[in-house]
Design a protein around this motif. Structure first.
Motif, mmCIF file in Angstrom:
data_model
loop_
_atom_site.group_PDB
_atom_site.id
_atom_site.type_symbol
_atom_site.label_atom_id
_atom_site.label_comp_id
_atom_site.label_asym_id
_atom_site.label_seq_id
_atom_site.Cartn_x
_atom_site.Cartn_y
_atom_site.Cartn_z
ATOM 1 N N VAL A 172 13.302 -8.562 11.759
ATOM 2 C CA VAL A 172 13.703 -9.891 11.316
ATOM 3 C C VAL A 172 15.224 -9.926 11.315
ATOM 4 C CG1 VAL A 172 13.573 -11.593 9.451
ATOM 5 C CG2 VAL A 172 11.662 -10.009 9.828
ATOM 6 N N THR A 173 15.781 -10.938 11.963
ATOM 7 C CA THR A 173 17.235 -11.114 11.947
ATOM 8 C C THR A 173 17.563 -12.424 11.242
ATOM 9 O OG1 THR A 173 17.179 -12.146 14.130
ATOM 10 C CG2 THR A 173 17.635 -9.790 14.054
ATOM 11 N N ASP A 174 18.718 -12.418 10.584
ATOM 12 C CA ASP A 174 19.170 -13.594 9.837
ATOM 13 C C ASP A 174 20.361 -14.212 10.566
ATOM 14 O OD1 ASP A 174 19.903 -15.511 8.038
ATOM 15 O OD2 ASP A 174 20.293 -14.127 6.373
ATOM 16 N N PRO A 175 20.147 -15.333 11.277
ATOM 17 C CA PRO A 175 21.248 -15.952 12.012
ATOM 18 C C PRO A 175 22.382 -16.428 11.094
ATOM 19 C CG PRO A 175 19.188 -17.117 12.433
ATOM 20 C CD PRO A 175 18.910 -16.054 11.431
ATOM 21 N N GLU A 215 8.842 -13.160 20.439
ATOM 22 C CA GLU A 215 9.788 -13.621 19.421
ATOM 23 C C GLU A 215 9.497 -15.054 19.037
ATOM 24 O OE1 GLU A 215 13.963 -13.164 20.050
ATOM 25 O OE2 GLU A 215 13.693 -11.274 21.129
ATOM 26 N N ARG A 216 9.905 -15.403 17.831
ATOM 27 C CA ARG A 216 9.832 -16.800 17.385
ATOM 28 C C ARG A 216 10.774 -17.011 16.221
ATOM 29 N NH1 ARG A 216 4.425 -18.556 14.279
ATOM 30 N NH2 ARG A 216 5.738 -20.324 13.847
ATOM 31 N N GLU A 217 11.156 -18.266 16.053
ATOM 32 C CA GLU A 217 11.963 -18.636 14.898
ATOM 33 C C GLU A 217 11.030 -18.889 13.727
ATOM 34 O OE1 GLU A 217 14.420 -21.916 15.987
ATOM 35 O OE2 GLU A 217 15.502 -20.735 17.471
ATOM 36 N N ALA A 218 11.612 -18.848 12.560
ATOM 37 C CA ALA A 218 10.814 -19.043 11.350
ATOM 38 C C ALA A 218 10.264 -20.456 11.293
ATOM 39 C CB ALA A 218 11.659 -18.778 10.121
ATOM 40 N N PRO A 219 8.997 -20.585 10.956
ATOM 41 C CA PRO A 219 8.476 -21.922 10.683
ATOM 42 C C PRO A 219 9.050 -22.405 9.361
ATOM 43 C CG PRO A 219 6.809 -20.272 10.232
ATOM 44 C CD PRO A 219 7.996 -19.549 10.800
ATOM 45 N N VAL A 220 8.929 -23.667 9.108
ATOM 46 C CA VAL A 220 9.412 -24.207 7.838
ATOM 47 C C VAL A 220 8.606 -23.558 6.715
ATOM 48 C CG1 VAL A 220 9.650 -26.296 6.459
ATOM 49 C CG2 VAL A 220 10.038 -26.373 8.934
ATOM 50 N N PRO A 221 9.276 -22.892 5.774
ATOM 51 C CA PRO A 221 8.521 -22.227 4.711
ATOM 52 C C PRO A 221 7.824 -23.230 3.805
ATOM 53 C CG PRO A 221 10.888 -21.970 4.367
ATOM 54 C CD PRO A 221 10.709 -22.719 5.652
ATOM 55 N N ALA A 258 2.634 -16.999 8.978
ATOM 56 C CA ALA A 258 2.954 -17.137 10.386
ATOM 57 C C ALA A 258 2.439 -15.895 11.102
ATOM 58 C CB ALA A 258 4.462 -17.280 10.571
ATOM 59 N N PHE A 259 2.364 -15.961 12.426
ATOM 60 C CA PHE A 259 1.898 -14.794 13.162
ATOM 61 C C PHE A 259 2.512 -14.758 14.556
ATOM 62 C CE2 PHE A 259 -0.934 -18.021 14.701
ATOM 63 C CZ PHE A 259 -1.204 -17.667 16.010
ATOM 64 N N LEU A 260 2.501 -13.560 15.130
ATOM 65 C CA LEU A 260 2.846 -13.329 16.532
ATOM 66 C C LEU A 260 1.793 -12.382 17.092
ATOM 67 C CD1 LEU A 260 6.717 -12.756 16.544
ATOM 68 C CD2 LEU A 260 5.475 -14.457 17.871
ATOM 69 N N GLN A 261 1.350 -12.646 18.303
ATOM 70 C CA GLN A 261 0.393 -11.751 18.941
ATOM 71 C C GLN A 261 0.980 -11.251 20.244
ATOM 72 O OE1 GLN A 261 -3.242 -13.379 20.581
ATOM 73 N NE2 GLN A 261 -4.317 -11.458 20.213
ATOM 74 N N ALA A 279 8.241 -17.373 3.637
ATOM 75 C CA ALA A 279 8.989 -17.506 2.388
ATOM 76 C C ALA A 279 9.510 -16.159 1.883
ATOM 77 C CB ALA A 279 8.112 -18.167 1.329
ATOM 78 N N ASP A 280 8.956 -15.026 2.387
ATOM 79 C CA ASP A 280 9.402 -13.696 1.967
ATOM 80 C C ASP A 280 10.696 -13.267 2.653
ATOM 81 O OD1 ASP A 280 7.247 -13.481 0.279
ATOM 82 O OD2 ASP A 280 6.062 -12.234 1.643
ATOM 83 N N PHE A 281 11.150 -14.020 3.640
ATOM 84 C CA PHE A 281 12.328 -13.652 4.418
ATOM 85 C C PHE A 281 13.345 -14.791 4.356
ATOM 86 C CE2 PHE A 281 8.698 -11.377 6.126
ATOM 87 C CZ PHE A 281 9.161 -10.073 6.135
ATOM 88 N N PRO A 282 14.617 -14.517 4.701
ATOM 89 C CA PRO A 282 15.640 -15.569 4.631
ATOM 90 C C PRO A 282 15.269 -16.785 5.483
ATOM 91 C CG PRO A 282 16.668 -13.425 4.981
ATOM 92 C CD PRO A 282 15.185 -13.232 5.120
ATOM 93 N N ALA A 283 15.601 -17.972 4.986
ATOM 94 C CA ALA A 283 15.326 -19.212 5.725
ATOM 95 C C ALA A 283 16.042 -19.171 7.070
ATOM 96 C CB ALA A 283 15.790 -20.415 4.909
ATOM 97 N N GLY A 284 15.358 -19.628 8.118
ATOM 98 C CA GLY A 284 15.944 -19.673 9.452
ATOM 99 C C GLY A 284 15.907 -18.348 10.191
ATOM 100 N N SER A 285 15.210 -17.346 9.657
ATOM 101 C CA SER A 285 15.147 -16.026 10.296
ATOM 102 C C SER A 285 14.497 -16.107 11.678
ATOM 103 C CB SER A 285 14.349 -15.049 9.429
ATOM 104 O OG SER A 285 15.029 -14.757 8.246
ATOM 105 N N ARG A 286 14.814 -15.088 12.466
ATOM 106 C CA ARG A 286 14.189 -14.935 13.786
ATOM 107 C C ARG A 286 13.325 -13.673 13.718
ATOM 108 N NH1 ARG A 286 13.916 -17.474 18.042
ATOM 109 N NH2 ARG A 286 13.648 -16.549 20.067
ATOM 110 N N PHE A 287 12.065 -13.792 14.186
ATOM 111 C CA PHE A 287 11.101 -12.703 14.088
ATOM 112 C C PHE A 287 10.789 -12.150 15.477
ATOM 113 C CE2 PHE A 287 10.559 -15.594 10.600
ATOM 114 C CZ PHE A 287 10.492 -14.756 9.509
#
Length: 167
Positions: free
Chosen positions: A117-120, A84-90, A96-99, A66-74
């Motif tokens: 974080v990129t905003d498509p 990498e992963r796409e944003a889960p539904v806020p 969320a996490f990445l390891q 929720a701290d980043f734009p909806a639909g962001s790619r991390f």
């Protein structure tokens, strides 16, 4: 009461003794002794008991979608290894996490990490890009006298504070 039932209930039953040959008795003793020796050989020291919890070496990044734009790619990188992963539904308070896994034999050292974080919706523009160095710490989930030993670190990505190293 019938005569047959009376006879059955009045018959005293003796315990059943099965005969085992000396060879069979010694075979059972050998198997039991081997099991005890194997169990004792698996212990790291007398009186210690180890669980079988596994652990892997790596660095983990957590964040609140929720701290980043909806639909962001991390994207999260540690020592040039990336995930990498796409944003889960806020949702309210979800995280969320990445390891990024590292080689098990890494040992105590510092690792360079980067979180982007990129905003498509904005043409793939990078909206958050932070780097830090984290120290890997030994983690022994089964106790210090039992394996495995994994080397781990963690960061929390915050749009205002950057990458906050978790202690």
């Amino acid at each position: 009461m019938s005569a047959t039932l009376a006879r059955r209930s009045s018959v005293r039953r003796s315990p059943v003794h099965r005969y085992r040959s000396p060879a069979r008795r010694s075979g059972t003793a050998v198997v039991a002794s081997a099991a005890v020796l194997l169990a004792a050989g698996c212990r790291p020291s007398p009186g210690s008991v180890c669980t079988l919890i596994d652990s892997e070496s790596g660095v983990t990044a957590t964040w609140r979608p929720a701290d980043f734009p909806a639909g962001s790619r991390f994207r999260f990188c540690a020592d040039a290894r990336c995930r990498e992963r796409e944003a889960p539904v806020p949702g309210d308070g979800t995280s969320a996490f990445l390891q990024v896994r590292l080689p098990e034999e890494d040992g105590p050292r510092e690792v360079a990490v980067r979180f982007t974080v990129t905003d498509p919706a904005d043409g793939g523009r990078v909206v958050h890009d932070r780097s830090a160095r984290v120290a890997l710490r030994a983690v022994t989930p089964n106790g210090e006298k039992c394996g495995p030993t994994a080397w781990q670190a963690g960061v929390r990505a915050d749009p205002r504070e950057g990458l906050v190293v978790r202690g």
